[in-house]
Design an enzyme around this catalytic site. Structure first.
Site, PDB file in Angstrom:
ATOM      1  N   HIS A 180       1.937  26.711  38.192  1.00 27.10           N
ATOM      2  CA  HIS A 180       3.192  26.157  37.803  1.00 27.10           C
ATOM      3  C   HIS A 180       3.110  25.441  36.382  1.00 27.10           C
ATOM      4  O   HIS A 180       3.665  24.701  35.893  1.00 27.10           O
ATOM      5  CB  HIS A 180       3.216  24.605  38.521  1.00 27.10           C
ATOM      6  CG  HIS A 180       3.487  24.933  39.984  1.00 27.10           C
ATOM      7  ND1 HIS A 180       4.438  24.996  40.792  1.00 27.10           N
ATOM      8  CD2 HIS A 180       2.303  24.841  40.873  1.00 27.10           C
ATOM      9  CE1 HIS A 180       4.183  25.083  41.947  1.00 27.10           C
ATOM     10  NE2 HIS A 180       2.819  25.245  42.225  1.00 27.10           N
ATOM     11  N   SER A 310       8.405  35.731   9.818  1.00 27.59           N
ATOM     12  CA  SER A 310       9.327  34.987   9.550  1.00 27.59           C
ATOM     13  C   SER A 310       9.779  35.249   8.173  1.00 27.59           C
ATOM     14  O   SER A 310       8.847  35.721   7.437  1.00 27.59           O
ATOM     15  CB  SER A 310       9.028  33.315   9.574  1.00 27.59           C
ATOM     16  OG  SER A 310       9.845  32.680   9.323  1.00 27.59           O
ATOM     17  N   LYS A 316       3.343  33.374   9.328  1.00 27.12           N
ATOM     18  CA  LYS A 316       3.980  33.306  10.772  1.00 27.12           C
ATOM     19  C   LYS A 316       4.015  34.915  11.308  1.00 27.12           C
ATOM     20  O   LYS A 316       4.333  35.630  10.480  1.00 27.12           O
ATOM     21  CB  LYS A 316       5.232  32.560  11.032  1.00 27.12           C
ATOM     22  CG  LYS A 316       5.476  32.192  12.445  1.00 27.12           C
ATOM     23  CD  LYS A 316       6.734  31.513  12.645  1.00 27.12           C
ATOM     24  CE  LYS A 316       6.933  31.080  13.830  1.00 27.12           C
ATOM     25  NZ  LYS A 316       7.117  32.020  14.940  1.00 27.12           N
ATOM     26  N   GLU A 323       8.033  40.675  23.082  1.00 25.20           N
ATOM     27  CA  GLU A 323       9.440  40.522  23.215  1.00 25.20           C
ATOM     28  C   GLU A 323      10.134  41.700  23.450  1.00 25.20           C
ATOM     29  O   GLU A 323      11.279  41.720  24.107  1.00 25.20           O
ATOM     30  CB  GLU A 323       9.846  40.032  22.123  1.00 25.20           C
ATOM     31  CG  GLU A 323       9.192  38.282  21.938  1.00 25.20           C
ATOM     32  CD  GLU A 323       9.382  37.758  20.424  1.00 25.20           C
ATOM     33  OE1 GLU A 323       9.038  36.521  20.196  1.00 25.20           O
ATOM     34  OE2 GLU A 323       9.871  38.369  19.305  1.00 25.20           O
TER      35      GLU A 323
END
Length: 457
Positions: A180, A310, A316, A323
């Site tokens: 969970h 980024s 970053k 993705e």
């Protein structure tokens, strides 16, 4: 644009002067300016293989002059190799039987095979013993089957092998488990990777199931499944040649009426692809979660830096390979819906959504193949463990108290967990202060809170 005049049963048509196709193909080009996306090249290549096998089979059976058959087979072989892909411009969203594409193939092969010695007719010779209604679904099965065997299965097996290697490499690195998305009892990082490796392994097995669903070919049923205008041994002979060429055990459909009226086999095959997409999505999301951070997330693994993440935040780096894989999964899920809609698009003796069925099936196979390979090469093989972070989170986890419950009781263990939350102290620290109250020795506590023991290693 320079043109020439070609004729078909409906009359004259202006056709581009350099086109290898004829009037009927040009009519379809003008009729279907829908998406700008032609039928997938793989399907056209499969058609070339079918036309070559058909010519050879008809020659063997005495239905076609051997010299004509040889010229057809040679031209069809060029189509199968992709030499003339630009000559197949008809949109996916065309006649639902794929008649336009079958005609396009017939016309191109006819043009290539015709010589001064004699004209090869697109219908009488190239299409001998065939119909769009049996060749187009055969092309779908053939194209998809070969793509699964030669692309998808190796890609998924390669991903499974890479994940399995990481499972072995990280076997002894302990970390906290999560259910969970909340703290659970410890596992090893290798155990976690082994689960993903098994998912990829089962995905390869599901790819084989998808291929199995496509092995029956409708070729030989002609217009409605009755075998009208074809030699009784045509299907067996032509499909035998296709099986020999591909090395895949394609066989004649057990019932030509089912094979042409329904596309259940394609829907079934894509169902396996949709399940594979679900598995890959889970793997990608889990790896992305464990690599989140690098400072303020889970940070239990380090993902390879593939590109700047980024345009505004220097330094970053994002989990771009995960993705990419999740977006492929979304596309395959959409294709599954389309396949289901198209699968019910069969009326009496014929399905009339076949070009879109073929396009969706081949797109999903290609996307899954490519993304599995890219994810393996650009992500999985260079993943590194972060043992320090794994150990830190184990000690911070409330679920360490689970191992105490059999000794001190669920209620007392629950109270310690709640105190750990409120105080910010670890379960181990709280228990070490009350060994006598818990009727435990330091050695017993150490053994109970040993993450190695809890992980089952």
């Amino acid at each position: 644009m320079k043109t020439r005049i070609e004729k078909d049963s409906m009359g004259e048509m202006e056709v581009p002067a350099d086109a290898l196709y004829g009037a009927s193909t040009q009519r379809a080009v003008l009729n279907f300016p829908i998406s700008g996306t032609p039928v997938p090249p793989r399907l056209i290549h499969a058609y070339g293989s079918i036309k070559r096998a058909a010519a050879q089979a008809n020659a063997r059976l005495g239905m076609l002059d051997e010299a004509v058959a040889d010229r057809i087979a040679k031209a069809a072989g060029e189509v199968a190799r992709g030499t003339y892909d630009r000559q197949f411009p008809i949109d996916i969203y065309q006649t639902g039987s794929g008649t336009s594409t079958n005609t396009n193939v017939n016309e191109v092969i006819s043009h290539l095979a015709s010589t001064e010695e004699g004209k090869v007719h697109p219908n009488d010779h190239v299409n001998l013993g065939q119909s769009s209604n049996d060749t187009f679904p055969t092309a779908i099965h053939l194209a998809a089957g070969c793509a699964i065997e030669n692309q998808l299965k190796p890609a998924l097996s390669g991903l499974a092998a890479a994940l399995s290697e990481k499972a072995n490499e990280f076997h002894k690195i302990l970390k906290i488990g999560r259910t969970h998305l909340m703290d659970a009892t410890p596992v090893s990082l290798g155990q976690e990777f082994s689960g993903w490796a098994r998912q990829a392994e089962l995905s390869a097995a599901r790819a084989q199931k998808a291929l199995d669903a496509l092995l029956e070919l409708p070729l030989g049923g002609t217009a409605v499944g009755t075998r009208l205008n074809t030699h009784e041994d045509f299907a067996k002979t032509a499909i035998g040649l296709i099986a020999d060429e591909t090395g895949i055990s394609f066989r004649e459909a057990a019932n030509h009426f089912e094979a042409q009226a329904a596309k259940d086999a394609c829907v079934e095959a894509h169902g396996q692809l949709a399940t594979i997409a679900v598995s890959l999505h889970k793997i990608a999301c889990d790896i992305r979660l464990l690599g989140s951070g690098p400072r303020c997330g889970f940070g239990e693994i380090r993902l390879p830096a593939t590109q700047p993440g980024s345009s505004i935040m220097p330094g970053k780096v994002n989990p771009v390979m995960s993705e990419s894989m999740t977006m492929v999964a979304a596309k395959v899920a959409g294709n599954q819906t389309t396949m289901s809609w198209c699968g019910v698009g069969g009326f009496l003796e014929l399905n009339v959504s076949m070009p879109l069925i073929g396009a969706c099936l081949l797109e999903s196979i290609e996307l899954l193949s490519n993304v599995a390979t890219a994810f393996r090469d650009k992500c999985v093989v260079d993943i590194e463990a972060n043992p320090e972070r794994c150990n830190e989170l184990i000690e911070l986890s409330l679920s360490m108290v689970t191992a105490l419950a059999p000794k001190i009781g669920y209620d007392r263990a629950s109270a310690i967990a709640k105190e750990s939350v409120s105080s910010g102290r670890t379960v181990r620290e709280l228990c070490e202060e009350r060994l006598e109250e818990l009727n435990l020795t330091a050695e017993q506590l150490g053994e109970l809170l040993d993450p190695v023991r809890m992980s089952g290693l």
